[in-house]
Design a protein around this motif. Structure first.
Motif, short mmCIF file in Angstrom:
data_model
loop_
_atom_site.label_atom_id
_atom_site.label_comp_id
_atom_site.label_asym_id
_atom_site.label_seq_id
_atom_site.Cartn_x
_atom_site.Cartn_y
_atom_site.Cartn_z
N LEU A 69 0.83 -1.20 0.00
CA LEU A 69 0.00 0.00 0.00
C LEU A 69 0.87 1.26 0.00
O LEU A 69 0.58 2.23 -0.72
CB LEU A 69 -0.94 -0.01 1.20
CG LEU A 69 -2.05 -1.07 1.18
CD1 LEU A 69 -2.82 -1.06 2.49
CD2 LEU A 69 -2.96 -0.88 -0.01
N ALA A 70 1.94 1.25 0.79
CA ALA A 70 2.85 2.40 0.81
C ALA A 70 3.52 2.58 -0.54
O ALA A 70 3.69 3.72 -1.01
CB ALA A 70 3.90 2.21 1.91
N SER A 71 3.90 1.49 -1.19
CA SER A 71 4.52 1.56 -2.52
C SER A 71 3.57 2.18 -3.54
O SER A 71 3.98 3.03 -4.33
CB SER A 71 4.93 0.16 -2.99
OG SER A 71 5.96 -0.35 -2.20
N VAL A 72 2.32 1.75 -3.51
CA VAL A 72 1.33 2.30 -4.44
C VAL A 72 1.13 3.78 -4.17
O VAL A 72 1.11 4.60 -5.10
CB VAL A 72 0.00 1.52 -4.32
CG1 VAL A 72 -1.12 2.23 -5.09
CG2 VAL A 72 0.17 0.10 -4.83
N PHE A 73 1.02 4.15 -2.88
CA PHE A 73 0.84 5.55 -2.51
C PHE A 73 2.00 6.41 -3.02
O PHE A 73 1.79 7.47 -3.62
CB PHE A 73 0.70 5.68 -0.99
CG PHE A 73 0.56 7.09 -0.52
CD1 PHE A 73 -0.68 7.72 -0.55
CD2 PHE A 73 1.65 7.80 -0.04
CE1 PHE A 73 -0.82 9.03 -0.12
CE2 PHE A 73 1.53 9.10 0.39
CZ PHE A 73 0.28 9.72 0.35
N VAL A 74 3.23 5.96 -2.77
CA VAL A 74 4.41 6.72 -3.19
C VAL A 74 4.47 6.81 -4.72
O VAL A 74 4.82 7.85 -5.27
CB VAL A 74 5.70 6.09 -2.60
CG1 VAL A 74 6.95 6.67 -3.26
CG2 VAL A 74 5.74 6.30 -1.10
N ASN A 75 4.13 5.73 -5.40
CA ASN A 75 4.16 5.73 -6.86
C ASN A 75 3.12 6.70 -7.44
O ASN A 75 3.42 7.47 -8.35
CB ASN A 75 3.93 4.31 -7.39
CG ASN A 75 4.28 4.19 -8.84
OD1 ASN A 75 4.93 5.05 -9.43
ND2 ASN A 75 3.85 3.11 -9.45
N VAL A 76 1.92 6.68 -6.88
CA VAL A 76 0.84 7.53 -7.40
C VAL A 76 1.07 9.00 -7.05
O VAL A 76 0.83 9.89 -7.87
CB VAL A 76 -0.53 7.04 -6.87
CG1 VAL A 76 -1.63 8.02 -7.21
CG2 VAL A 76 -0.85 5.66 -7.42
N PHE A 77 1.53 9.28 -5.84
CA PHE A 77 1.66 10.65 -5.38
C PHE A 77 3.11 11.13 -5.31
O PHE A 77 3.43 12.02 -4.51
CB PHE A 77 0.99 10.79 -4.00
CG PHE A 77 -0.48 10.56 -4.04
CD1 PHE A 77 -1.34 11.50 -4.60
CD2 PHE A 77 -1.02 9.39 -3.53
CE1 PHE A 77 -2.71 11.28 -4.63
CE2 PHE A 77 -2.38 9.17 -3.56
CZ PHE A 77 -3.23 10.10 -4.11
N ALA A 78 3.98 10.60 -6.15
CA ALA A 78 5.40 10.97 -6.11
C ALA A 78 5.60 12.47 -6.33
O ALA A 78 6.39 13.10 -5.63
CB ALA A 78 6.18 10.16 -7.15
#
Length: 111
Positions: free
Chosen positions: A12-21
């Protein structure tokens, strides 16, 4: 169970960082004024975010070995993970190897 919880959180953190980089970079730098820096930061966040599950597993292993009263294994894992990340750029690598007399090694570590 800890592995599952950690993995789900890290994904979930990876997806968040990828989407909101880009938005995350905006917390630290003016994204409209520093285009190349922002693009490099976004690329870095996306690359780093891809490894969050591995980092989570590594932290679990640290905790397991500390709980088993084997902190030396945590040190070994730390050295291995640093070597995996930094490779030949480790500044303390000469401490881990036999002394070398090559010119390249001498230039890499000036006095």
């Amino acid at each position: 169970q800890a592995l599952l919880i950690s993995s789900v959180f890290c994904v979930l953190a990876s997806v968040f960082v990828n989407v909101f980089a880009k938005e995350l970079m905006g917390l630290f730098i003016d994204t409209s004024a520093h285009g190349a820096v922002v693009e490099t930061g976004i690329r870095y966040l996306r690359i780093e975010g891809a490894f969050y599950v591995g980092i989570g597993v590594l932290f679990l292993l640290y905790g397991i070995y500390r709980g088993l009263a084997k902190p030396g294994m945590s040190v070994v894992l730390t050295v291995i993970s640093f070597n995996a990340v930094f490779g030949d750029n480790l500044k303390f690598r000469p401490c881990l190897q036999a002394p070398s007399t090559s010119i390249r090694d001498l230039q890499a570590f000036p006095p």
